[in-house]
Design a protein around this motif. Structure first.
Motif, short mmCIF file in Angstrom:
data_model
loop_
_atom_site.label_atom_id
_atom_site.label_comp_id
_atom_site.label_asym_id
_atom_site.label_seq_id
_atom_site.Cartn_x
_atom_site.Cartn_y
_atom_site.Cartn_z
N ALA A 288 11.67 -2.92 -10.16
CA ALA A 288 10.60 -3.82 -10.59
C ALA A 288 9.28 -3.46 -9.93
O ALA A 288 8.22 -3.49 -10.56
CB ALA A 288 10.98 -5.26 -10.28
N ILE A 289 9.33 -3.08 -8.65
CA ILE A 289 8.11 -2.67 -7.95
C ILE A 289 7.58 -1.37 -8.55
O ILE A 289 6.37 -1.19 -8.71
CB ILE A 289 8.39 -2.52 -6.44
CG1 ILE A 289 8.70 -3.88 -5.82
CG2 ILE A 289 7.19 -1.86 -5.73
CD1 ILE A 289 9.20 -3.83 -4.39
N ALA A 290 8.50 -0.46 -8.89
CA ALA A 290 8.09 0.79 -9.53
C ALA A 290 7.41 0.51 -10.87
O ALA A 290 6.36 1.08 -11.18
CB ALA A 290 9.30 1.69 -9.73
N ALA A 291 8.01 -0.39 -11.64
CA ALA A 291 7.42 -0.73 -12.94
C ALA A 291 6.05 -1.36 -12.78
O ALA A 291 5.10 -1.05 -13.51
CB ALA A 291 8.36 -1.67 -13.69
N GLU A 292 5.93 -2.26 -11.80
CA GLU A 292 4.66 -2.94 -11.56
C GLU A 292 3.55 -1.96 -11.19
O GLU A 292 2.39 -2.13 -11.57
CB GLU A 292 4.85 -3.97 -10.44
CG GLU A 292 3.60 -4.75 -10.08
CD GLU A 292 3.83 -5.72 -8.93
OE1 GLU A 292 2.83 -6.16 -8.34
OE2 GLU A 292 5.00 -5.99 -8.62
N LEU B 254 20.77 -0.23 -15.50
CA LEU B 254 20.21 -1.33 -14.71
C LEU B 254 18.71 -1.13 -14.49
O LEU B 254 17.94 -2.09 -14.51
CB LEU B 254 20.93 -1.42 -13.36
CG LEU B 254 20.49 -2.55 -12.42
CD1 LEU B 254 20.57 -3.91 -13.11
CD2 LEU B 254 21.34 -2.54 -11.15
N ALA B 255 18.29 0.12 -14.30
CA ALA B 255 16.86 0.40 -14.13
C ALA B 255 16.08 0.02 -15.38
O ALA B 255 14.98 -0.55 -15.30
CB ALA B 255 16.65 1.88 -13.80
N LEU B 256 16.65 0.30 -16.53
CA LEU B 256 15.99 -0.08 -17.79
C LEU B 256 15.92 -1.59 -17.94
O LEU B 256 14.90 -2.14 -18.37
CB LEU B 256 16.73 0.56 -18.96
CG LEU B 256 16.67 2.09 -19.05
CD1 LEU B 256 17.65 2.61 -20.10
CD2 LEU B 256 15.26 2.56 -19.36
N GLU B 257 17.00 -2.26 -17.57
CA GLU B 257 17.02 -3.72 -17.63
C GLU B 257 16.03 -4.34 -16.65
O GLU B 257 15.54 -5.46 -16.87
CB GLU B 257 18.43 -4.23 -17.32
CG GLU B 257 19.47 -3.90 -18.37
CD GLU B 257 20.88 -4.24 -17.90
OE1 GLU B 257 21.00 -4.90 -16.84
OE2 GLU B 257 21.85 -3.84 -18.58
N SER B 258 15.70 -3.59 -15.59
CA SER B 258 14.81 -4.10 -14.55
C SER B 258 13.34 -3.85 -14.85
O SER B 258 12.47 -4.17 -14.02
CB SER B 258 15.17 -3.48 -13.20
OG SER B 258 16.53 -3.74 -12.88
N GLY B 259 13.05 -3.28 -16.00
CA GLY B 259 11.66 -3.13 -16.41
C GLY B 259 11.13 -1.72 -16.51
O GLY B 259 9.99 -1.52 -16.94
N LEU B 260 11.90 -0.72 -16.11
CA LEU B 260 11.45 0.66 -16.24
C LEU B 260 11.63 1.17 -17.66
O LEU B 260 12.57 0.76 -18.36
CB LEU B 260 12.20 1.56 -15.27
CG LEU B 260 11.84 1.40 -13.78
CD1 LEU B 260 12.79 2.22 -12.92
CD2 LEU B 260 10.40 1.83 -13.52
N GLU C 266 0.83 -1.21 0.00
CA GLU C 266 0.00 0.00 0.00
C GLU C 266 0.86 1.25 0.00
O GLU C 266 0.47 2.29 -0.55
CB GLU C 266 -0.95 -0.01 1.20
CG GLU C 266 -2.00 -1.11 1.13
CD GLU C 266 -2.79 -1.07 -0.17
OE1 GLU C 266 -3.24 0.03 -0.55
OE2 GLU C 266 -2.93 -2.13 -0.82
N CYS C 267 2.02 1.19 0.62
CA CYS C 267 2.98 2.29 0.58
C CYS C 267 3.47 2.49 -0.85
O CYS C 267 3.52 3.62 -1.36
CB CYS C 267 4.15 2.01 1.52
SG CYS C 267 5.58 3.12 1.32
N ALA C 268 3.81 1.38 -1.50
CA ALA C 268 4.31 1.45 -2.88
C ALA C 268 3.26 2.06 -3.81
O ALA C 268 3.59 2.81 -4.73
CB ALA C 268 4.69 0.05 -3.36
N LYS C 269 1.99 1.76 -3.57
CA LYS C 269 0.91 2.28 -4.41
C LYS C 269 0.63 3.76 -4.12
O LYS C 269 0.30 4.53 -5.02
CB LYS C 269 -0.36 1.47 -4.20
CG LYS C 269 -0.29 0.04 -4.70
CD LYS C 269 -1.57 -0.72 -4.37
CE LYS C 269 -1.49 -2.17 -4.80
NZ LYS C 269 -2.71 -2.94 -4.41
N ALA C 270 0.74 4.15 -2.85
CA ALA C 270 0.36 5.51 -2.45
C ALA C 270 1.36 6.56 -2.90
O ALA C 270 0.99 7.71 -3.16
CB ALA C 270 0.17 5.58 -0.94
N LEU C 271 2.63 6.18 -3.00
CA LEU C 271 3.66 7.14 -3.41
C LEU C 271 3.57 7.41 -4.92
O LEU C 271 3.19 6.54 -5.69
CB LEU C 271 5.05 6.61 -3.06
CG LEU C 271 5.37 6.52 -1.57
CD1 LEU C 271 6.65 5.71 -1.36
CD2 LEU C 271 5.51 7.91 -0.95
#
Length: 416
Positions: free
Chosen positions: A137-141, A194-200, A107-112
């Motif tokens: 990955a969590i950011a991308a999700e 690395l961020a791009l490789e991680s899905g962003l 919920e923290c990840a979603k609220a930010l």
């Protein structure tokens, strides 16, 4: 409208990143950011400060998310801020344990609205890339952008030592500061890959490389602008207190902004005990307004004083009207279209007083030593009236003139 030599017309070309409803880069206006200094676990106090910072002009507000209690509080903070009238996107600042907090508290990840990652302390050794990738990955999700925020004070020491050794082995002749600067650039660029490789996606990444030496901030960001297309967050870290912090921040940031470098800024002032956290917002807004990049509030021209202005009345009046504007702007900007472009002048003697007062929308020229004890007031270049009295009387009368001008000259802002 900005002229052809305006920083807006010659901005560093970047992709555009959306943080909530706020656009960064890609030709969007330069954005002001600030950071709370409350205990994030205190949702009420943190939300209240977010509301205050946003009302002062902060487009984005960052909060530290450093432990479980802070992570648990984020959804409540967001709702309290909305209930308080702030729609400013909220950024979570993560160090050391961000991968755990974002995983354990979805919920923290979603609220930010955005996550800030410091690649220098996201982990050590083999864990670094894994933990960095987890946050990405969590950011991308969740469809959230991230800022890759490199700081000189928390660089990846393995990278620094490797570069130091390379400098010695190859006899490159770089000094330690030059090596640190290069390490900051390497860390930012490698972390972006690395961020791009991680899905962003490229339009989900903002970059910063903060250091406490103004001259190095200039060289780092000029090089960073050449080597990336991501929006750049600009700021001098650990700038210091008061006058020193203001000047050390404004010198390099003003130069970079004038070159078109910088898409979001923060003036990181060290606060005095019990001081107003909004001071860093006011400073950032004034910097952008001084460069004609954005207008946030009416400007007050006031003379510095000299032997001709032995009375302190004009100083008191200038201070009063500046404070009055700050108090009035949250309501004014909701009510009146274009009020931020209003210009005022508070002058202390006849030398420049009438001229500067005529050049402003509303100007008052106080008498200098030995001059006629009346204060002519000019509105849109024409003499309107003359005022007399002490500081309190003059301040009240001048504020009434300002209120009347704002109500008469600026159209009511349409409400949707």
């Amino acid at each position: 409208m900005p002229s052809s030599c305006s920083p807006i017309a010659n901005r560093h070309k970047t992709t555009q990143v959306k943080v909530g409803h706020v656009a960064l880069g890609g030709g969007a206006p330069v954005v002001v950011q600030s950071m709370t200094n409350t205990d994030t676990a205190d949702a009420k106090a943190t939300a209240q400060q977010i509301v205050e910072l946003a009302a002062a002009g902060s487009d984005l507000v960052r909060i530290t998310v450093n432990n479980q209690d802070a992570a648990k509080a984020v959804p409540e903070i967001r709702q309290r801020a909305l209930d308080g009238g702030s729609t400013a996107p909220i950024i979570g600042d993560f160090h050391y344990n961000g991968h755990k907090l974002l995983t354990e508290f979805p919920e923290c990840a979603k609220a930010l609205d955005k996550y800030r990652i410091n690649p220098g302390n996201v982990g050590a050794g083999k864990k670094r890339d894994v933990q960095f990738s987890t946050i990405c990955a969590i950011a991308a999700e969740n469809g959230k952008p991230v800022r890759i925020g490199v700081n000189a004070g928390s660089l990846n020491q393995e990278l620094v030592m490797a570069k130091m050794q390379e400098n010695t082995d190859r006899g490159l002749g770089f000094d330690s500061e030059e090596i640190v600067n290069e390490c900051m650039l390497v860390s930012a660029l490698e972390s972006t890959d690395l961020a791009l490789e991680s899905g962003l996606d490229p339009n989900q990444i903002v970059i910063s490389c903060k250091i406490s030496r103004p001259i190095h901030l200039l060289s780092i960001y000029r090089e960073l602008a050449k080597r990336t297309e991501q929006p750049l967050h600009l700021g001098l870290t650990e700038a210091g207190m008061g006058l020193r912090g203001l000047i050390w921040s404004a010198a390099p940031m003003g130069a970079l902004l004038a070159e078109g470098i910088g898409d979001t800024i923060r003036v990181s002032l060290t606060p005095r005990p019990d001081s107003d956290r909004r001071e860093e917002v006011y400073a950032a807004c004034e910097l952008l307004q001084a460069l004609d990049i954005r207008a946030f509030a009416p400007t007050v021209t006031a003379c510095p004083g000299c032997g001709r202005t032995t009375s302190t009345t004009f100083q008191t009046l200038a201070e009063d009207i500046q404070e009055y504007i700050r108090e009035s702007m949250p309501a004014w900007k909701e009510q009146y279209e274009g009020v931020e472009n209003l210009t005022l002048a508070v002058m202390g003697c006849i030398v420049n007083g009438p001229g500067e007062s005529k050049a402003a929308n509303i100007g008052i020229s106080l008498p200098g030593t030995g001059e006629e004890p009346t204060c002519p007031v000019y509105i849109d270049g024409q003499k309107h009236s003359s005022l007399q009295g002490g500081p309190a009387e003059l301040s009240s009368a001048f504020q009434e003139l300002v209120d009347h001008y704002v109500a008469e000259k600026y159209a009511p802002r349409p409400h949707t």
